[in-house]
Design a protein around this motif. Structure first.
Motif, PDB file in Angstrom:
ATOM      1  N   TYR A 250      -7.815 -10.385   4.978  1.00 12.05           N
ATOM      2  CA  TYR A 250      -8.283  -9.349   4.061  1.00 12.05           C
ATOM      3  C   TYR A 250      -9.606  -9.804   3.459  1.00 12.05           C
ATOM      4  O   TYR A 250     -10.045 -10.939   3.668  1.00 12.05           O
ATOM      5  N   GLU A 251     -10.241  -8.948   2.674  1.00  8.40           N
ATOM      6  CA  GLU A 251     -11.441  -9.309   1.927  1.00  8.40           C
ATOM      7  C   GLU A 251     -11.019  -9.673   0.503  1.00  8.40           C
ATOM      8  O   GLU A 251     -10.605  -8.807  -0.267  1.00  8.40           O
ATOM      9  N   THR A 252     -11.079 -10.934   0.152  1.00  3.26           N
ATOM     10  CA  THR A 252     -10.757 -11.528  -1.151  1.00  3.26           C
ATOM     11  C   THR A 252      -9.293 -11.350  -1.553  1.00  3.26           C
ATOM     12  O   THR A 252      -8.561 -12.319  -1.648  1.00  3.26           O
ATOM     13  N   THR A 253      -8.836 -10.117  -1.805  1.00  4.16           N
ATOM     14  CA  THR A 253      -7.459  -9.828  -2.193  1.00  4.16           C
ATOM     15  C   THR A 253      -7.033  -8.528  -1.511  1.00  4.16           C
ATOM     16  O   THR A 253      -7.780  -7.550  -1.551  1.00  4.16           O
ATOM     17  N   PRO A 254      -5.837  -8.497  -0.894  1.00  2.00           N
ATOM     18  CA  PRO A 254      -5.423  -7.245  -0.236  1.00  2.00           C
ATOM     19  C   PRO A 254      -5.081  -6.154  -1.244  1.00  2.00           C
ATOM     20  O   PRO A 254      -4.734  -6.438  -2.386  1.00  2.00           O
ATOM     21  N   VAL A 255      -5.203  -4.914  -0.802  1.00  2.00           N
ATOM     22  CA  VAL A 255      -4.791  -3.764  -1.600  1.00  2.00           C
ATOM     23  C   VAL A 255      -3.305  -3.517  -1.317  1.00  2.00           C
ATOM     24  O   VAL A 255      -2.776  -3.994  -0.311  1.00  2.00           O
ATOM     25  N   GLN A 256      -2.625  -2.775  -2.189  1.00  2.00           N
ATOM     26  CA  GLN A 256      -1.213  -2.451  -1.960  1.00  2.00           C
ATOM     27  C   GLN A 256      -1.064  -1.582  -0.721  1.00  2.00           C
ATOM     28  O   GLN A 256      -1.967  -0.829  -0.360  1.00  2.00           O
ATOM     29  N   ASN A 257       0.114  -1.658  -0.097  1.00  2.00           N
ATOM     30  CA  ASN A 257       0.421  -0.776   1.024  1.00  2.00           C
ATOM     31  C   ASN A 257       0.324   0.686   0.590  1.00  2.00           C
ATOM     32  O   ASN A 257       0.794   1.032  -0.491  1.00  2.00           O
ATOM     33  N   PRO A 258      -0.258   1.535   1.430  1.00  2.00           N
ATOM     34  CA  PRO A 258      -0.169   2.971   1.130  1.00  2.00           C
ATOM     35  C   PRO A 258       1.267   3.429   1.366  1.00  2.00           C
ATOM     36  O   PRO A 258       1.893   3.028   2.352  1.00  2.00           O
ATOM     37  N   VAL A 259       1.807   4.223   0.472  1.00  2.00           N
ATOM     38  CA  VAL A 259       3.173   4.713   0.635  1.00  2.00           C
ATOM     39  C   VAL A 259       3.157   6.025   1.411  1.00  2.00           C
ATOM     40  O   VAL A 259       2.116   6.684   1.541  1.00  2.00           O
ATOM     41  N   GLN A 260       4.297   6.407   1.930  1.00  2.00           N
ATOM     42  CA  GLN A 260       4.406   7.614   2.748  1.00  2.00           C
ATOM     43  C   GLN A 260       3.860   8.834   2.004  1.00  2.00           C
ATOM     44  O   GLN A 260       4.199   9.085   0.852  1.00  2.00           O
ATOM     45  N   GLY A 261       2.979   9.569   2.682  1.00  4.73           N
ATOM     46  CA  GLY A 261       2.388  10.771   2.108  1.00  4.73           C
ATOM     47  C   GLY A 261       1.174  10.533   1.228  1.00  4.73           C
ATOM     48  O   GLY A 261       0.569  11.470   0.742  1.00  4.73           O
ATOM     49  N   LYS A 262       0.831   9.265   1.012  1.00  5.95           N
ATOM     50  CA  LYS A 262      -0.339   8.913   0.207  1.00  5.95           C
ATOM     51  C   LYS A 262      -1.267   8.053   1.058  1.00  5.95           C
ATOM     52  O   LYS A 262      -0.912   7.633   2.150  1.00  5.95           O
ATOM     53  N   SER A 263      -2.454   7.818   0.547  1.00  7.15           N
ATOM     54  CA  SER A 263      -3.409   6.992   1.272  1.00  7.15           C
ATOM     55  C   SER A 263      -4.024   5.978   0.317  1.00  7.15           C
ATOM     56  O   SER A 263      -3.817   6.045  -0.893  1.00  7.15           O
ATOM     57  N   ILE A 264      -4.764   5.052   0.898  1.00  7.20           N
ATOM     58  CA  ILE A 264      -5.622   4.192   0.095  1.00  7.20           C
ATOM     59  C   ILE A 264      -7.051   4.623   0.404  1.00  7.20           C
ATOM     60  O   ILE A 264      -7.395   4.904   1.546  1.00  7.20           O
ATOM     61  N   GLU A 265      -7.857   4.726  -0.660  1.00  7.53           N
ATOM     62  CA  GLU A 265      -9.219   5.219  -0.509  1.00  7.53           C
ATOM     63  C   GLU A 265     -10.143   4.389  -1.393  1.00  7.53           C
ATOM     64  O   GLU A 265      -9.736   3.898  -2.446  1.00  7.53           O
ATOM     65  N   ARG A 266     -11.381   4.257  -0.965  1.00  7.68           N
ATOM     66  CA  ARG A 266     -12.365   3.559  -1.789  1.00  7.68           C
ATOM     67  C   ARG A 266     -12.481   4.241  -3.146  1.00  7.68           C
ATOM     68  O   ARG A 266     -12.531   5.457  -3.223  1.00  7.68           O
ATOM     69  N   LYS A 267     -12.529   3.441  -4.183  1.00 10.51           N
ATOM     70  CA  LYS A 267     -12.689   3.982  -5.531  1.00 10.51           C
ATOM     71  C   LYS A 267     -14.030   4.678  -5.669  1.00 10.51           C
ATOM     72  O   LYS A 267     -14.144   5.677  -6.353  1.00 10.51           O
ATOM     73  N   GLN A 268     -15.042   4.120  -5.016  1.00  8.82           N
ATOM     74  CA  GLN A 268     -16.372   4.709  -5.043  1.00  8.82           C
ATOM     75  C   GLN A 268     -16.878   4.781  -3.604  1.00  8.82           C
ATOM     76  O   GLN A 268     -17.052   3.755  -2.945  1.00  8.82           O
ATOM     77  N   VAL A 269     -17.106   5.992  -3.120  1.00  9.90           N
ATOM     78  CA  VAL A 269     -17.562   6.199  -1.750  1.00  9.90           C
ATOM     79  C   VAL A 269     -18.858   5.433  -1.523  1.00  9.90           C
ATOM     80  O   VAL A 269     -19.795   5.518  -2.311  1.00  9.90           O
ATOM     81  N   GLY A 270     -18.881   4.653  -0.442  1.00  8.88           N
ATOM     82  CA  GLY A 270     -20.098   3.951  -0.055  1.00  8.88           C
ATOM     83  C   GLY A 270     -20.293   2.581  -0.667  1.00  8.88           C
ATOM     84  O   GLY A 270     -21.242   1.893  -0.316  1.00  8.88           O
ATOM     85  N   LEU A 271     -19.414   2.154  -1.559  1.00 12.08           N
ATOM     86  CA  LEU A 271     -19.560   0.839  -2.184  1.00 12.08           C
ATOM     87  C   LEU A 271     -18.496  -0.124  -1.681  1.00 12.08           C
ATOM     88  O   LEU A 271     -17.322   0.219  -1.584  1.00 12.08           O
ATOM     89  N   ASP A 272     -18.921  -1.353  -1.382  1.00 12.45           N
ATOM     90  CA  ASP A 272     -18.024  -2.377  -0.859  1.00 12.45           C
ATOM     91  C   ASP A 272     -18.338  -3.696  -1.555  1.00 12.45           C
ATOM     92  O   ASP A 272     -19.406  -4.271  -1.363  1.00 12.45           O
ATOM     93  N   SER A 273     -17.398  -4.180  -2.364  1.00 12.13           N
ATOM     94  CA  SER A 273     -17.576  -5.456  -3.064  1.00 12.13           C
ATOM     95  C   SER A 273     -16.976  -6.611  -2.272  1.00 12.13           C
ATOM     96  O   SER A 273     -17.002  -7.745  -2.737  1.00 12.13           O
ATOM     97  N   ASN A 274     -16.414  -6.316  -1.103  1.00  9.33           N
ATOM     98  CA  ASN A 274     -15.711  -7.305  -0.281  1.00  9.33           C
ATOM     99  C   ASN A 274     -14.463  -7.845  -0.962  1.00  9.33           C
ATOM    100  O   ASN A 274     -14.072  -8.990  -0.766  1.00  9.33           O
TER     101      ASN A 274
END
Length: 176
Positions: free
Chosen positions: A131-155
């Motif tokens: 992962y990059e630095t720390t993993p994000v939580q698993n997306p649960v069924q029917g939901k997704s994980i999305e960037r908090k700010q489109v186009g920005l990546d802090s790694n």
């Protein structure tokens, strides 16, 4: 007479090709195969994706395996400030740009690689080892994980992504 002035050589400009993994859904509310990976081009340039590919790795995997092979990206471009949607075959027919037959599950890492095999972006979710630095939580069924700010990546996947209650899969035809 002195020789005529010569034009200085033009410097070679290497434009960084940055495409971001913007949103991931691993299961729909009604169907576990209703999954997608959405890419976003934050640059002001159209980028030819020929030779690019997506790979995935499970939490116990020793190496990455194919998710969207390079043959599926042949001739594809992602326009400046636009999206490209990769989904399971049979889903998101009106908006997907690429269809795959491989699944995404909890505790996966997804990497986007360019035609030289360089990692352009990586998202690890759940209990993963890559992962990059720390993993994000698993997306649960029917939901997704999305960037908090489109186009920005802090790694840092945990800082960059949030759970989205209403997924928003967008393909090449979507306008901001």
């Amino acid at each position: 007479p002195p020789p005529p002035p010569t034009e200085p050589p033009q410097p070679y400009i290497n434009v960084q090709q940055i495409i971001l993994i913007n949103e991931i859904q691993i299961a729909g509310l009604e169907d576990e195969k209703e999954e997608f990976v959405e890419l976003y081009n934050p640059t002001d340039l159209d980028i030819d994706l020929t030779g690019w590919y997506l790979q995935r790795k499970t939490k116990t995997g020793a190496s990455f395996s194919s998710y969207a092979p390079s043959t599926l990206f042949s001739g594809k471009k992602i326009l400046a400030k636009k999206y490209l949607l990769i989904s399971r075959s049979g889903y998101f027919a009106g908006s997907a740009d690429i269809f795959v037959d491989y699944p995404l599950t909890q505790d996966n890492t997804v990497v986007l690689k360019n035609s030289q095999g360089e990692i352009i972006d990586k998202v690890g979710f759940g209990s993963v080892q890559d992962y990059e630095t720390t993993p994000v939580q698993n997306p649960v069924q029917g939901k997704s994980i999305e960037r908090k700010q489109v186009g920005l990546d802090s790694n840092n996947n945990s800082d960059d992504f949030q759970t989205l209650d209403n997924p928003t899969p967008m393909g090449a035809g979507y306008e901001l």
